[in-house]
Write a protein that holds these residues in place. Sequence first.
Motif, PDB file in Angstrom:
ATOM      1  N   VAL A   1      79.631  27.724  36.673  1.00 35.67           N
ATOM      2  CA  VAL A   1      80.108  27.336  35.450  1.00 35.67           C
ATOM      3  C   VAL A   1      79.953  25.749  35.443  1.00 35.67           C
ATOM      4  O   VAL A   1      79.531  25.207  36.370  1.00 35.67           O
ATOM      5  CB  VAL A   1      81.683  27.549  35.610  1.00 35.67           C
ATOM      6  N   ASN A   2      79.726  25.396  34.207  1.00 33.90           N
ATOM      7  CA  ASN A   2      79.207  24.069  33.755  1.00 33.90           C
ATOM      8  C   ASN A   2      80.780  23.215  33.749  1.00 33.90           C
ATOM      9  O   ASN A   2      81.591  23.796  33.237  1.00 33.90           O
ATOM     10  CB  ASN A   2      78.733  24.104  32.353  1.00 33.90           C
ATOM     11  N   VAL A   3      80.596  22.069  34.394  1.00 37.61           N
ATOM     12  CA  VAL A   3      81.854  21.251  34.129  1.00 37.61           C
ATOM     13  C   VAL A   3      81.523  20.254  32.939  1.00 37.61           C
ATOM     14  O   VAL A   3      80.682  19.469  32.985  1.00 37.61           O
ATOM     15  CB  VAL A   3      82.073  20.233  35.593  1.00 37.61           C
ATOM     16  N   ASN A   4      82.368  20.597  32.113  1.00 40.63           N
ATOM     17  CA  ASN A   4      82.426  19.717  30.616  1.00 40.63           C
ATOM     18  C   ASN A   4      82.629  18.285  30.787  1.00 40.63           C
ATOM     19  O   ASN A   4      83.667  17.946  31.747  1.00 40.63           O
ATOM     20  CB  ASN A   4      83.506  20.040  29.804  1.00 40.63           C
ATOM     21  N   GLY A   5      81.836  17.510  30.500  1.00 42.14           N
ATOM     22  CA  GLY A   5      82.114  15.875  30.616  1.00 42.14           C
ATOM     23  C   GLY A   5      81.838  15.236  31.679  1.00 42.14           C
ATOM     24  O   GLY A   5      81.612  13.898  32.074  1.00 42.14           O
ATOM     25  N   GLY A   6      81.213  16.181  32.887  1.00 44.08           N
ATOM     26  CA  GLY A   6      80.715  15.633  33.776  1.00 44.08           C
ATOM     27  C   GLY A   6      81.514  14.695  34.751  1.00 44.08           C
ATOM     28  O   GLY A   6      82.409  14.664  34.659  1.00 44.08           O
ATOM     29  N   MET A   7      80.680  13.760  35.352  1.00 44.69           N
ATOM     30  CA  MET A   7      81.255  13.009  36.251  1.00 44.69           C
ATOM     31  C   MET A   7      82.174  11.726  35.528  1.00 44.69           C
ATOM     32  O   MET A   7      83.148  11.201  36.075  1.00 44.69           O
ATOM     33  CB  MET A   7      80.307  12.115  37.246  1.00 44.69           C
ATOM     34  N   GLY A   8      81.648  11.532  34.324  1.00 45.18           N
ATOM     35  CA  GLY A   8      82.518  10.855  33.450  1.00 45.18           C
ATOM     36  C   GLY A   8      83.869  11.162  33.146  1.00 45.18           C
ATOM     37  O   GLY A   8      84.935  10.510  33.401  1.00 45.18           O
ATOM     38  N   ALA A   9      83.808  12.508  33.118  1.00 47.98           N
ATOM     39  CA  ALA A   9      85.157  13.138  33.138  1.00 47.98           C
ATOM     40  C   ALA A   9      86.137  13.026  34.315  1.00 47.98           C
ATOM     41  O   ALA A   9      87.304  12.844  34.226  1.00 47.98           O
ATOM     42  CB  ALA A   9      85.147  14.489  32.152  1.00 47.98           C
ATOM     43  N   TRP A  10      85.266  13.201  35.380  1.00 45.36           N
ATOM     44  CA  TRP A  10      85.852  13.223  36.481  1.00 45.36           C
ATOM     45  C   TRP A  10      86.508  12.058  36.990  1.00 45.36           C
ATOM     46  O   TRP A  10      87.831  11.919  37.284  1.00 45.36           O
ATOM     47  CB  TRP A  10      84.738  13.652  37.651  1.00 45.36           C
ATOM     48  N   LEU A  11      85.877  10.949  36.541  1.00 47.50           N
ATOM     49  CA  LEU A  11      86.192   9.581  36.665  1.00 47.50           C
ATOM     50  C   LEU A  11      87.342   9.219  35.890  1.00 47.50           C
ATOM     51  O   LEU A  11      88.502   8.633  36.474  1.00 47.50           O
ATOM     52  CB  LEU A  11      84.931   8.657  36.397  1.00 47.50           C
ATOM     53  N   GLU A  12      87.286   9.672  34.937  1.00 51.41           N
ATOM     54  CA  GLU A  12      88.510   9.144  33.815  1.00 51.41           C
ATOM     55  C   GLU A  12      89.699   9.897  34.273  1.00 51.41           C
ATOM     56  O   GLU A  12      90.783   9.577  33.902  1.00 51.41           O
ATOM     57  CB  GLU A  12      88.098   9.776  32.199  1.00 51.41           C
TER      58      GLU A  12
ATOM     59  N   GLY B   1      90.780  10.446  37.196  1.00 49.93           N
ATOM     60  CA  GLY B   1      91.092   9.587  38.201  1.00 49.93           C
ATOM     61  C   GLY B   1      91.147  10.461  39.610  1.00 49.93           C
ATOM     62  O   GLY B   1      91.784  10.493  40.464  1.00 49.93           O
ATOM     63  N   LYS B   2      90.103  11.587  39.431  1.00 50.01           N
ATOM     64  CA  LYS B   2      89.840  12.276  40.811  1.00 50.01           C
ATOM     65  C   LYS B   2      89.036  11.440  41.803  1.00 50.01           C
ATOM     66  O   LYS B   2      88.287  10.482  41.465  1.00 50.01           O
ATOM     67  CB  LYS B   2      88.850  13.554  40.286  1.00 50.01           C
ATOM     68  N   PRO B   3      89.304  11.961  42.950  1.00 46.77           N
ATOM     69  CA  PRO B   3      88.688  11.076  44.193  1.00 46.77           C
ATOM     70  C   PRO B   3      87.231  11.221  43.989  1.00 46.77           C
ATOM     71  O   PRO B   3      86.609  12.278  43.710  1.00 46.77           O
ATOM     72  CB  PRO B   3      89.357  11.887  45.430  1.00 46.77           C
ATOM     73  N   MET B   4      86.500  10.080  44.375  1.00 44.49           N
ATOM     74  CA  MET B   4      85.127  10.066  44.768  1.00 44.49           C
ATOM     75  C   MET B   4      84.770   9.146  45.883  1.00 44.49           C
ATOM     76  O   MET B   4      85.473   8.405  46.384  1.00 44.49           O
ATOM     77  CB  MET B   4      84.426   9.240  43.443  1.00 44.49           C
ATOM     78  N   VAL B   5      83.339   9.435  46.281  1.00 43.04           N
ATOM     79  CA  VAL B   5      82.951   8.575  47.466  1.00 43.04           C
ATOM     80  C   VAL B   5      81.430   8.040  46.887  1.00 43.04           C
ATOM     81  O   VAL B   5      80.963   8.594  46.123  1.00 43.04           O
ATOM     82  CB  VAL B   5      82.883   9.427  48.614  1.00 43.04           C
ATOM     83  N   SER B   6      81.183   7.023  47.699  1.00 40.53           N
ATOM     84  CA  SER B   6      79.833   6.366  47.295  1.00 40.53           C
ATOM     85  C   SER B   6      78.831   6.493  48.696  1.00 40.53           C
ATOM     86  O   SER B   6      79.528   6.497  49.717  1.00 40.53           O
ATOM     87  CB  SER B   6      79.819   5.390  46.776  1.00 40.53           C
ATOM     88  N   ASP B   7      77.654   6.392  48.375  1.00 45.36           N
ATOM     89  CA  ASP B   7      76.797   6.236  49.620  1.00 45.36           C
ATOM     90  C   ASP B   7      76.185   4.684  49.988  1.00 45.36           C
ATOM     91  O   ASP B   7      75.321   4.580  50.682  1.00 45.36           O
ATOM     92  CB  ASP B   7      75.472   7.339  49.493  1.00 45.36           C
ATOM     93  N   ASN B   8      76.558   3.778  49.104  1.00 44.32           N
ATOM     94  CA  ASN B   8      76.022   2.592  48.999  1.00 44.32           C
ATOM     95  C   ASN B   8      76.933   1.635  49.346  1.00 44.32           C
ATOM     96  O   ASN B   8      76.707   0.305  49.125  1.00 44.32           O
ATOM     97  CB  ASN B   8      75.604   2.162  47.509  1.00 44.32           C
TER      98      ASN B   8
ATOM     99  N   GLN C   1      79.689   0.556  48.142  1.00 44.17           N
ATOM    100  CA  GLN C   1      80.362  -0.024  47.237  1.00 44.17           C
ATOM    101  C   GLN C   1      81.512   0.958  46.529  1.00 44.17           C
ATOM    102  O   GLN C   1      81.483   1.941  47.095  1.00 44.17           O
ATOM    103  CB  GLN C   1      79.595  -0.507  46.078  1.00 44.17           C
ATOM    104  N   GLU C   2      82.277   0.474  45.684  1.00 40.79           N
ATOM    105  CA  GLU C   2      83.365   1.198  45.077  1.00 40.79           C
ATOM    106  C   GLU C   2      82.782   2.290  44.348  1.00 40.79           C
ATOM    107  O   GLU C   2      81.586   2.007  43.568  1.00 40.79           O
ATOM    108  CB  GLU C   2      84.099   0.367  44.079  1.00 40.79           C
ATOM    109  N   PRO C   3      83.058   3.510  44.504  1.00 35.57           N
ATOM    110  CA  PRO C   3      82.401   4.586  43.726  1.00 35.57           C
ATOM    111  C   PRO C   3      82.517   4.404  42.213  1.00 35.57           C
ATOM    112  O   PRO C   3      83.442   3.871  41.514  1.00 35.57           O
ATOM    113  CB  PRO C   3      83.100   5.814  44.145  1.00 35.57           C
ATOM    114  N   THR C   4      81.578   4.595  41.605  1.00 33.80           N
ATOM    115  CA  THR C   4      81.191   4.683  40.111  1.00 33.80           C
ATOM    116  C   THR C   4      80.323   5.546  39.524  1.00 33.80           C
ATOM    117  O   THR C   4      79.837   6.228  40.354  1.00 33.80           O
ATOM    118  CB  THR C   4      81.001   3.202  39.574  1.00 33.80           C
ATOM    119  N   VAL C   5      80.400   5.853  38.285  1.00 38.17           N
ATOM    120  CA  VAL C   5      79.253   6.857  37.641  1.00 38.17           C
ATOM    121  C   VAL C   5      78.294   6.012  36.931  1.00 38.17           C
ATOM    122  O   VAL C   5      78.587   5.202  36.027  1.00 38.17           O
ATOM    123  CB  VAL C   5      80.115   7.729  36.755  1.00 38.17           C
ATOM    124  N   LYS C   6      77.112   6.180  37.142  1.00 44.41           N
ATOM    125  CA  LYS C   6      75.884   5.651  36.465  1.00 44.41           C
ATOM    126  C   LYS C   6      75.330   6.544  35.690  1.00 44.41           C
ATOM    127  O   LYS C   6      75.229   7.652  35.726  1.00 44.41           O
ATOM    128  CB  LYS C   6      74.879   5.173  37.463  1.00 44.41           C
TER     129      LYS C   6
END
Length: 108
Positions: free
Chosen positions: A81-92, A94-101, A103-108
């Motif tokens: 299934v396709n996730v509508n809005g992608g990681m932008g919607a995930w971030l909006e 307030g769902k939990p995220m992690v980063s590999d760099n 730094q504070e996780p963000t969506v690029k």
Amino acid sequence: MTEMQSVTVDTIPEGAKILDVREDYEWEAGHVDGALHIPLDRLPDALDELDPDQDLAVICRTGGRSARATQWLESNGYSAVNVNGGMGAWLEAGKPMVSDNGQEPTVK
């Protein structure tokens, strides 16, 4: 061709594995903890990493690449299934995220 299934970040099916098809730099900046990362252009060569019996929730930055990946996966016998809005919607949402760099996780 069947109609592609789409879900919102709040309605990802229970037990679904999240497949992130963004590029490496996008993944490193921020992603869903526990997600599987296979960039869209490498997906055809990585099918053996996926379980055809496992439901996949496919995500990218806004939903375009994941829509293409979802259609391709379904045409190859996978449950996706396709996730509508992608990681932008995930971030909006307030769902939990992690980063590999480091730094504070963000969506690029």
